[in-house]
Design an enzyme around this catalytic site. Structure first.
Site, PDB file in Angstrom:
ATOM      1  N   ASP A 108      -4.630  -5.612  -8.495  1.00  0.00           N
ATOM      2  CA  ASP A 108      -4.794  -4.910  -7.231  1.00  0.00           C
ATOM      3  C   ASP A 108      -4.965  -3.434  -7.564  1.00  0.00           C
ATOM      4  O   ASP A 108      -4.725  -3.001  -8.698  1.00  0.00           O
ATOM      5  CB  ASP A 108      -3.567  -5.140  -6.333  1.00  0.00           C
ATOM      6  CG  ASP A 108      -3.914  -5.133  -4.847  1.00  0.00           C
ATOM      7  OD1 ASP A 108      -4.981  -4.597  -4.492  1.00  0.00           O
ATOM      8  OD2 ASP A 108      -3.132  -5.663  -4.039  1.00  0.00           O
ATOM      9  N   HIS A 150       0.831  -1.200   0.000  1.00  0.00           N
ATOM     10  CA  HIS A 150       0.000   0.000   0.000  1.00  0.00           C
ATOM     11  C   HIS A 150       0.867   1.252   0.000  1.00  0.00           C
ATOM     12  O   HIS A 150       0.434   2.314  -0.447  1.00  0.00           O
ATOM     13  CB  HIS A 150      -0.929   0.024   1.214  1.00  0.00           C
ATOM     14  CG  HIS A 150      -2.009  -1.010   1.151  1.00  0.00           C
ATOM     15  ND1 HIS A 150      -1.826  -2.282   1.597  1.00  0.00           N
ATOM     16  CD2 HIS A 150      -3.281  -0.940   0.679  1.00  0.00           C
ATOM     17  CE1 HIS A 150      -2.950  -2.971   1.410  1.00  0.00           C
ATOM     18  NE2 HIS A 150      -3.833  -2.185   0.863  1.00  0.00           N
TER      19      HIS A 150
END
Length: 490
Positions: A240, A170
């Site tokens: 993703d 992230h």
């Protein structure tokens, strides 16, 4: 696949939907209030578009539950594995999946099949079933079966495996120094043997395997080469989120071009409407101007359209199923059966004498967790009330004196204290000076620090109730630590 903002259809969302006309819409906690509200949002988006997109969600269980209040809540993957009961887990996932289906969600971006071999992994932890590939496969199979029987699509993540990373994608790009054989014989095992509707490549770099220098999520070597050719995966490949830190070194246009060229069928842009529009306009431009890309797009449609058409005219379960007594009981059974005695030198249950309670507050915010607030766990208040003792909270900057607690009977509730040198040292000193009993409310590695401990693998309300029942003798802890690596160098 795009994410939208708000819990109802507003002007900005209408504009984004009208421009992009997405095939998939992903919902986050920011979109969720009550089951009735979620169903209305799904119906309103579909009515506005004039067709029903596939609604997706990350509903893994544990700390990654986008639909929580008013829904039955599944404990974490590691808690599920700790029960040792694949049939119970299958029932629990089926209950959760029926509730997704009832509000109009068809695609669960789960299960996580990463094999968590690094205790300090910043992104996986209890989201993984185990550090043992066989255990991961066994319980992920139960997740897939429970989902399938409720007609919920599933997605294996995070390909080719995030179990050994020390960086959170992230925020930045993790690097895995493994050979292809090491990867194939370990991390890729779940992806090789499990049958889901999709898989999700992650933002990770494998320099020993790749020559292109790209994140796996953008790499033709990883997606087309390993997923499609080596593993012969024929279903959907869903990227993703292309706004994550692991791919931040590329412009949004480059991310779209590389991700599609690498072999992703569904390009995911979860946030930021301006970037969603830029991404979509560039994608349209690519298809219009490049015949090779257009041909590839037509092949992607051949894979994607049957996936979408499967759910168009399905009947949905009644809303009355959501959080019904049967579902709540199944989830409570999972929570109760997962509670694990990790260390037992002088551990006596139920607790009979206690001088004080020490607790950490909620764990630091993670981008995948929905629990950013810091508060005293409800179990602390309940145990303090039932046993008639005081409690206090501690942190690195707010440590009580271990010497001052010498000889005291203490119960200590922790959230990933093992990650901190300061807290590890304090807990070990406290363990040597007092009669200490530790309850690990998140990763079980805390429980390895002391002579007497329990692990819960999460702190959902049902898990906190279960541990209260264990401490007061209403139930016995029967869970099994689902880790091979039981002695961690801390």
């Amino acid at each position: 696949m795009i994410g939208i903002y708000g819990k109802e259809l507003n002007k900005e969302t209408r504009e984004i939907l009208d421009e992009i006309k997405p095939g998939f819409v992903i919902l986050f906690s920011r979109n969720v209030d009550t089951p009735e509200q979620v169903k209305k949002l799904v119906d309103d988006v579909s009515d506005f578009l004039g067709y029903r997109p596939i609604f997706a969600v990350d509903q893994e269980g544990g700390s990654v539950l986008r639909l929580k209040d008013g829904f039955s809540t599944l404990p974490s993957a590691m808690a599920c594995a700790a029960t040792g009961d694949t049939q119970l887990v299958k029932q629990a996932v089926n209950a959760m999946s029926l509730e997704l289906k009832a509000v109009g969600i068809d695609f669960n971006l789960a299960p996580v099949v990463d094999i968590n071999t690094d205790p300090f992994n910043p992104v996986i932890g209890i989201r993984s079933y185990s550090d043992d590939a066989d255990v991961v496969v066994e319980f992920a199979s139960s997740f897939l079966e429970g989902s399938k029987s409720a007609r919920i699509m599933t997605c294996l993540k995070h390909f080719p495996g995030l179990g050994s990373v020390s960086v959170d994608p992230h925020y930045d790009l993790p690097v895995i120094e493994k050979s292809y054989d090491e990867l194939y014989n370990f991390d890729l095992v779940p992806f090789r043997v499990l049958n889901a509707n999709a898989l999700m490549p992650s933002h990770v770099y494998l320099p020993t395997i790749q020559k292109d220098g790209l994140p796996a999520s953008l790499s033709k070597e990883i997606i087309s080469g390993i997923a499609r050719e080596s593993l012969i995966f024929k279903d959907l490949i869903v990227s993703d989120d292309l706004l994550m830190g692991g791919v931040s070194g590329f412009s949004i246009e480059d991310r779209i071009r590389l991700a599609f060229d690498a072999g992703n069928d569904v390009l995911v842009v979860c946030h930021e409407p301006d970037l969603q529009l830029r991404a979509f306009k560039y994608f349209k431009k690519m298809i219009k101007e490049d015949q090779i890309i257009k041909n590839k797009f037509n092949k992607v449609l051949e894979r994607t359209m049957p996936f979408i058409q499967q759910i168009q005219n399905e009947d949905r379960p009644p809303m009355s199923l959501i959080n019904c007594q049967k579902h709540k009981q199944i989830m409570e059974n999972v929570a109760e059966k997962s509670i694990t005695v990790v260390r037992q030198e002088k551990l006596e249950l139920p607790l009979r004498t206690l001088d004080t309670i020490l607790t950490m507050v909620s764990p630091p915010f993670s981008p995948v967790s929905d629990n950013p607030e810091n508060k005293i766990p409800s179990i602390v208040l309940e145990v303090a009330k039932q046993l008639g003792v005081n409690y206090s909270w501690f942190s690195e900057k707010n440590l009580p004196s271990a010497q001052g607690l010498k000889g005291k009977s203490i119960i200590l509730f922790t959230y990933d204290a093992y990650r901190s040198d300061v807290l590890r040292k304090f807990i070990k000193e406290l363990d040597n000076r007092s009669n200490l009993f530790l309850v690990a409310l998140r990763n079980p590695y805390d429980a390895l620090l002391v002579k007497n401990s329990l692990a819960t693998y999460g702190s959902l309300d049902i898990q906190q109730k279960a541990i209260t029942d264990v401490l007061t003798g209403r139930i016995k802890p029967t869970g099994t630590l689902p880790l091979k690596r039981r002695e961690v160098v801390l």
